[in-house]
Design an enzyme around this catalytic site. Structure first.
Site, PDB file in Angstrom:
ATOM      1  N   HIS A  79       0.788  -1.240   0.000  1.00 56.13           N
ATOM      2  CA  HIS A  79       0.000   0.000   0.000  1.00 56.13           C
ATOM      3  C   HIS A  79       0.821   1.291   0.000  1.00 56.13           C
ATOM      4  CE1 HIS A  79      -3.036  -2.906   0.994  1.00 56.13           C
ATOM      5  NE2 HIS A  79      -2.674  -3.005   2.259  1.00 56.13           N
ATOM      6  N   ASP A 233       3.677  -8.571   1.242  1.00 59.82           N
ATOM      7  CA  ASP A 233       4.217  -9.326   2.375  1.00 59.82           C
ATOM      8  C   ASP A 233       3.341 -10.495   2.810  1.00 59.82           C
ATOM      9  OD1 ASP A 233       2.276  -7.571   3.337  1.00 59.82           O
ATOM     10  OD2 ASP A 233       3.575  -6.659   4.850  1.00 59.82           O
TER      11      ASP A 233
END
Length: 480
Positions: A79, A233
């Protein structure tokens, strides 16, 4: 052949070197810092990622033979908005995943039905698109000279390869991706005053994205290895943990908390605030319930009390019914299921007898109840979790694992010692890209033990969760 996994975390960059049997031959971590200039802001210098990568790769080469490295995989915190100009240099610090200053921009986007319809997700303040819109409104000179917008690991890729590339799992967290079609949405980009020219090229996480630059390879003493698409991740952690088949899941107890379920199809349900993203390998997707403060909440209490997290939890003893004290872990807002950037944490029902140990018990229980809220949100989409792998630094606490298993009423499987997280997932993606291997190499790790729920405490914890929900509603009323 050997393979490298680079995992760009919020607080550190980790590099591992594995062989074809996926045994870890060497590893090295480099600390990173975060700047918080104002409440709700969280920024990082993108150049620090490049310096950390160079340091980590040099360290691997010193610790082990890296002359036969064939593939490098990348993982990174999602993000982040990394805006770069025509010279490929950052125009400003990267706004990170937990930067919530763009809550007004996010709300405005989310009010337009096409954003949820196309992206499959609520437009959260932490996502990339509202951050870039904040820059457009508040720093127009920066926005005007922006030629490309990259996610954190993709800026690191640019440094390593010279290529502007992203992949599906990370791109799905921007709001600009048509998540079902696995492609940028021209309609959403236009609504955000952007075009495909601002976007990197897309590949799958297991595909080739570029080759290590010749000058950098020579400087580091590495061959010009293939660099894979990689993954965000959590998707990378799923690859490292072998969570790819429909119905498999993991619970990540790290700085933030994640309840992750792999899907064999696209199952968007934005109203639940569950994230519906592409997985890191083709034709797979995943769902996540995300809480913004997990071990971060315990670290907050450690700073407040002057005692370490280990000291706070060492005296908790056997699991028992929830303490009277209630902790709402919304230190920087919350995502699933509340989608509230402005709400903040709260301690309730403190007494003269509430000491640091009891406060720690309340913090662990509050985070566990937040996970239970995520579990309920996932169930509303039709995804049921009966057991999950337990990953992350918080799993060192046996007490917390038992509390989570009992609160969620599921079995938690704890892997044996070893790295089965995002760094290994990145290395596995590097192996796939370099050798043509399929997702079958992403096996689940051997287990140290399984933690089952304590049925004697089910009713008490159910009552505690109800009190927690009631406390949230009161806090919500006060906040509004």
């Amino acid at each position: 052949m050997t393979f490298i996994g680079l995992d760009l975390g919020t607080s550190s960059l980790k590099a591992i070197l594995v062989n074809e049997q996926q045994e870890v031959l060497a590893e090295h971590s480099v600390r990173l810092s975060v700047q918080r200039l104002h409440d709700g802001w969280s920024e990082q210098d993108p150049q620090s990622w490049c310096g950390a990568a160079v340091e980590a790769l040099r360290a691997l080469a010193q610790k082990s033979d890296c002359s036969d490295v064939a593939g490098i995989g990348l993982s990174g915190h999602m993000h982040g908005a990394t805006l770069i100009g025509a010279d490929d240099q950052p125009s400003r610090p990267c706004m990170l995943w937990n930067d919530t200053r763009s809550h007004a921009e996010a709300a405005q986007m989310d009010a337009d039905p096409k954003f949820r319809d196309i992206s499959g997700n609520i437009v959260f303040p932490g996502f990339t698109a509202p951050k870039v819109e904040w820059v457009r409104r508040n720093e127009p000179e920066v926005f005007a000279k922006t030629t490309k917008i990259l996610l954190p690991k993709d800026y690191l890729r640019l440094f390593l390869t010279g290529e502007h590339v992203s992949e599906m799992s990370d791109a799905a967290g921007t709001t600009w991706l048509n998540t079902g079609q696995r492609d940028w949405s021209d309609e959403i980009l236009a609504a955000c005053h952007l075009s495909r020219d601002h976007m990197p090229r897309l590949v799958e996480g297991s595909e080739v994205s570029g080759i290590l630059r010749a000058d950098l390879a020579a400087d580091l003493g590495l061959p010009q290895a293939i660099v894979a698409g990689g993954a965000g991740d959590n998707a990378a952690a799923a690859i490292g943990a072998g969570v790819l088949e429909d119905g498999t899941a993991f619970l990540s107890l790290g700085t933030s908390g994640v309840l992750f379920a792999a899907n064999n199809g696209y199952r968007p349900y934005p109203a639940t605030a569950v994230h519906s993203f592409c997985h890191a390998v083709p034709e797979t997707w995943h769902q996540m319930g995300v809480i913004l403060a997990a071990t971060d909440a315990l670290e907050w209490l450690a700073r407040l009390t002057g005692r370490s997290a280990e000291e706070l939890t060492s005296g908790l003893g056997d699991l028992r019914a929830p303490t009277k004290s209630i902790f709402l872990p919304y230190l920087g807002g919350e995502r699933t299921p509340h989608n509230d950037a402005a709400i903040r944490g709260q301690f309730l029902n403190l007494e003269h007898t509430t000491d640091a140990t009891e406060a720690a018990r309340a913090v662990l229980q509050g985070v566990s109840f937040a996970f239970a809220d995520c579990q309920e949100a996932l169930a509303a989409t039709g995804t049921t979790i009966t057991r999950a792998l337990a990953l992350g630094g918080g799993t060192k606490s046996a007490h917390w694992l038992k509390m989570l298993a009992t609160t969620l009423n599921i079995s938690l499987d704890l892997p044996k010692a070893g790295d089965f997280g995002a760094a290994l997932g990145a290395a596995r993606l590097g192996m796939m890209a370099a050798t043509g291997a399929g997702s079958e190499i992403a096996t689940q790790p051997p287990l140290a033990q399984s933690i089952d729920p304590d049925p004697k405490l089910t009713d008490a914890i159910t009552e505690g969760h109800a009190a927690y929900k009631a406390a949230y509603l009161k806090l919500k009323d006060l906040s509004s």
